[in-house]
Design a protein around this motif. Structure first.
Motif, mmCIF file in Angstrom:
data_model
loop_
_atom_site.group_PDB
_atom_site.id
_atom_site.type_symbol
_atom_site.label_atom_id
_atom_site.label_comp_id
_atom_site.label_asym_id
_atom_site.label_seq_id
_atom_site.Cartn_x
_atom_site.Cartn_y
_atom_site.Cartn_z
ATOM 1 N N ASN A 6 0.725 -1.378 -0.158
ATOM 2 C CA ASN A 6 -0.002 0.231 0.486
ATOM 3 C C ASN A 6 0.767 1.256 -0.354
ATOM 4 O O ASN A 6 0.260 2.951 -0.252
ATOM 5 C CB ASN A 6 -0.684 -0.460 1.128
ATOM 6 C CG ASN A 6 -1.535 -1.167 1.523
ATOM 7 O OD1 ASN A 6 -2.778 -1.471 0.217
ATOM 8 N ND2 ASN A 6 -2.478 -1.756 1.975
ATOM 9 N N CYS A 7 1.772 1.302 0.670
ATOM 10 C CA CYS A 7 3.186 2.613 0.633
ATOM 11 C C CYS A 7 4.243 2.228 1.068
ATOM 12 O O CYS A 7 4.977 1.107 0.811
ATOM 13 C CB CYS A 7 2.474 3.135 2.114
ATOM 14 S SG CYS A 7 4.018 4.382 2.456
ATOM 15 N N VAL A 8 4.555 2.604 -0.637
ATOM 16 C CA VAL A 8 6.221 2.703 -1.059
ATOM 17 C C VAL A 8 7.314 2.645 -0.605
ATOM 18 O O VAL A 8 7.087 4.719 -1.308
ATOM 19 C CB VAL A 8 6.291 1.734 -2.300
ATOM 20 C CG1 VAL A 8 5.745 0.592 -2.131
ATOM 21 C CG2 VAL A 8 5.843 2.491 -3.286
ATOM 22 N N VAL A 9 8.453 2.618 -0.433
ATOM 23 C CA VAL A 9 9.570 3.872 -1.280
ATOM 24 C C VAL A 9 10.770 3.229 -2.154
ATOM 25 O O VAL A 9 11.118 1.911 -1.891
ATOM 26 C CB VAL A 9 10.878 3.970 0.629
ATOM 27 C CG1 VAL A 9 12.199 4.630 0.222
ATOM 28 C CG2 VAL A 9 9.609 4.541 1.111
ATOM 29 N N VAL A 10 10.473 4.190 -3.224
ATOM 30 C CA VAL A 10 11.519 3.272 -4.410
ATOM 31 C C VAL A 10 12.389 4.462 -4.407
ATOM 32 O O VAL A 10 12.508 5.699 -4.017
ATOM 33 C CB VAL A 10 11.003 3.958 -5.607
ATOM 34 C CG1 VAL A 10 11.639 3.813 -6.502
ATOM 35 C CG2 VAL A 10 9.339 3.954 -5.684
ATOM 36 N N LYS A 11 13.736 3.601 -3.986
ATOM 37 C CA LYS A 11 15.401 4.321 -4.156
ATOM 38 C C LYS A 11 15.615 3.792 -5.018
ATOM 39 O O LYS A 11 15.723 2.946 -5.972
ATOM 40 C CB LYS A 11 15.935 3.112 -2.949
ATOM 41 C CG LYS A 11 17.566 3.466 -2.697
ATOM 42 C CD LYS A 11 17.946 4.875 -2.243
ATOM 43 C CE LYS A 11 18.911 5.067 -2.271
ATOM 44 N NZ LYS A 11 20.098 4.985 -3.250
ATOM 45 N N VAL A 48 3.129 6.488 -2.707
ATOM 46 C CA VAL A 48 4.574 6.054 -3.283
ATOM 47 C C VAL A 48 5.292 7.582 -3.049
ATOM 48 O O VAL A 48 5.308 8.682 -3.394
ATOM 49 C CB VAL A 48 4.577 5.640 -4.396
ATOM 50 C CG1 VAL A 48 3.957 7.255 -5.661
ATOM 51 C CG2 VAL A 48 5.975 5.792 -5.302
ATOM 52 N N SER A 49 6.726 7.489 -1.984
ATOM 53 C CA SER A 49 7.715 8.223 -2.687
ATOM 54 C C SER A 49 9.331 8.042 -2.603
ATOM 55 O O SER A 49 9.498 6.328 -3.444
ATOM 56 C CB SER A 49 8.311 8.021 -0.408
ATOM 57 O OG SER A 49 8.262 6.974 -0.654
ATOM 58 N N LEU A 50 10.232 8.094 -2.370
ATOM 59 C CA LEU A 50 11.534 8.713 -3.759
ATOM 60 C C LEU A 50 12.113 8.807 -2.557
ATOM 61 O O LEU A 50 12.571 9.615 -1.573
ATOM 62 C CB LEU A 50 11.321 8.673 -4.791
ATOM 63 C CG LEU A 50 10.457 8.728 -5.911
ATOM 64 C CD1 LEU A 50 9.584 9.437 -6.235
ATOM 65 C CD2 LEU A 50 11.583 8.571 -6.918
ATOM 66 N N VAL A 51 13.367 7.993 -2.859
ATOM 67 C CA VAL A 51 15.051 8.747 -2.060
ATOM 68 C C VAL A 51 15.453 8.083 -3.394
ATOM 69 O O VAL A 51 15.788 7.396 -3.767
ATOM 70 C CB VAL A 51 15.486 7.777 -0.775
ATOM 71 C CG1 VAL A 51 16.484 8.264 -0.543
ATOM 72 C CG2 VAL A 51 14.718 8.434 0.122
ATOM 73 N N VAL A 52 16.652 9.794 -3.664
ATOM 74 C CA VAL A 52 17.584 9.727 -4.912
ATOM 75 C C VAL A 52 18.807 9.576 -3.972
ATOM 76 O O VAL A 52 18.943 10.772 -3.052
ATOM 77 C CB VAL A 52 16.690 11.079 -5.304
ATOM 78 C CG1 VAL A 52 17.260 12.069 -5.133
ATOM 79 C CG2 VAL A 52 17.878 10.567 -7.348
ATOM 80 N N GLY A 53 19.489 9.088 -4.939
ATOM 81 C CA GLY A 53 21.177 9.196 -4.822
ATOM 82 C C GLY A 53 21.366 10.067 -5.394
ATOM 83 O O GLY A 53 21.064 11.338 -6.136
ATOM 84 N N ALA A 54 23.318 10.917 -4.850
ATOM 85 C CA ALA A 54 23.241 11.800 -5.831
ATOM 86 C C ALA A 54 24.716 11.635 -6.252
ATOM 87 O O ALA A 54 25.804 12.209 -7.069
ATOM 88 C CB ALA A 54 23.852 12.619 -4.910
ATOM 89 N N ASP A 143 21.031 4.946 1.021
ATOM 90 C CA ASP A 143 20.637 4.430 1.489
ATOM 91 C C ASP A 143 19.862 4.215 3.314
ATOM 92 O O ASP A 143 18.983 3.233 3.286
ATOM 93 C CB ASP A 143 21.284 2.789 1.557
ATOM 94 C CG ASP A 143 21.803 2.225 0.501
ATOM 95 O OD1 ASP A 143 20.919 2.207 -0.581
ATOM 96 O OD2 ASP A 143 22.881 1.627 0.284
ATOM 97 N N THR A 144 20.380 4.423 4.136
ATOM 98 C CA THR A 144 19.925 4.857 5.688
ATOM 99 C C THR A 144 18.652 5.798 5.193
ATOM 100 O O THR A 144 17.834 5.264 6.217
ATOM 101 C CB THR A 144 20.644 5.522 6.067
ATOM 102 O OG1 THR A 144 22.323 4.757 5.887
ATOM 103 C CG2 THR A 144 20.893 5.921 7.875
#
Length: 241
Positions: A6-11, A48-54, A143-144
């Motif tokens: 139902n709820c995800v974090v996309v890395k 849906v939410s996202l965490v993005v790297g650099a 990742d953390t």
């Protein structure tokens, strides 16, 4: 078909946004592909939410090589994630989605400060949230950040797309052609075997959580929807039953 989460974090890794041929930090086609996949996930009714790297902008090794101390280098990387978050926001808004960038480092001209309850309210309202600025502290990876935010917003899963890798292996499949694919693992196994899935600190934080990590090849961005529809794809990491 009802999605399995139902709820995800996309890395999303920073490298996944780059144009390696042109040697530019952003590639329009990749941004559009990610945005299309996220819209499909959103249209399934998933928060849906996202965490993005650099990694397309700044690498810690570069800081060391030019004499920049690690803490400063890490802050520079956090600023890089804000640039990538704004690029993703633009691509997602072009698909008709409402998007909020929430940063752990205050940059009020371009993003909201990260506030847990506000993030959860945005998701409940059907907005896509992009978590930028890392954790706001040096010495931690994105990742953390993904783990922390997933736990805070009570997500069901972290979806980690890898570039050209089908999931988790017992060794690097790019170096070892006989590497064994691992379909199901526990958080404890990942830490004890030091498998290079994600930062081990991030994995250890999940040991007592019901949250799952899904690792799959994201060269095909449609894999996100396939995972949410319950297709057998990639590797699953979860707590020991």
């Amino acid at each position: 078909m009802k999605p399995i989460y139902n709820c995800v974090v996309v890395k999303v890794s920073g490298e996944a946004l780059a144009d390696k041929d042109e040697r530019t930090i952003l590639d329009q086609e990749k941004l559009e592909s990610i945005a299309t996949a996220i819209k499909e996930v959103h249209d399934l009714g998933v928060k849906v939410s996202l965490v993005v790297g650099a990694g397309n902008i700044w690498r810690g090794k570069l800081a060391e090589s030019v004499g920049i101390e690690q803490a400063t280098g890490d802050y520079m990387g956090m600023l890089g994630t804000i640039i990538n978050a704004l690029a993703l926001q633009s691509a997602l808004e072009a698909k008709g989605l409402e998007v909020r960038v929430m940063s752990s480092i205050n940059v009020p001209q371009v993003s909201e400060p990260y506030i847990r309850r506000k993030a959860m309210a945005h998701l409940a309202d059907g907005k896509v949230v992009i978590f930028a600025g890392g954790t706001g502290n040096p010495f931690f990876t994105t990742d953390t950040t993904a783990t922390l935010r997933a736990l805070e917003i009570q997500a069901d899963a972290i979806l980690m797309g890898k570039n050209g890798v089908a999931g988790v292996y017992d060794s690097d499949p790019k170096l070892n052609p006989n590497a064994k694919f691992l379909e199901l693992l526990t958080f404890r196994e990942v830490v004890e075997r030091k498998l290079g899935v994600m930062d081990l600190t991030a994995v250890a934080m999940l040991e007592n959580s019901d949250l799952e990590i899904r690792v799959f090849d994201m060269n095909d961005f449609g894999s996100l929807v396939k995972v949410l529809k319950g297709e057998k794809l990639g590797s699953i990491i979860r707590r020991e039953k």
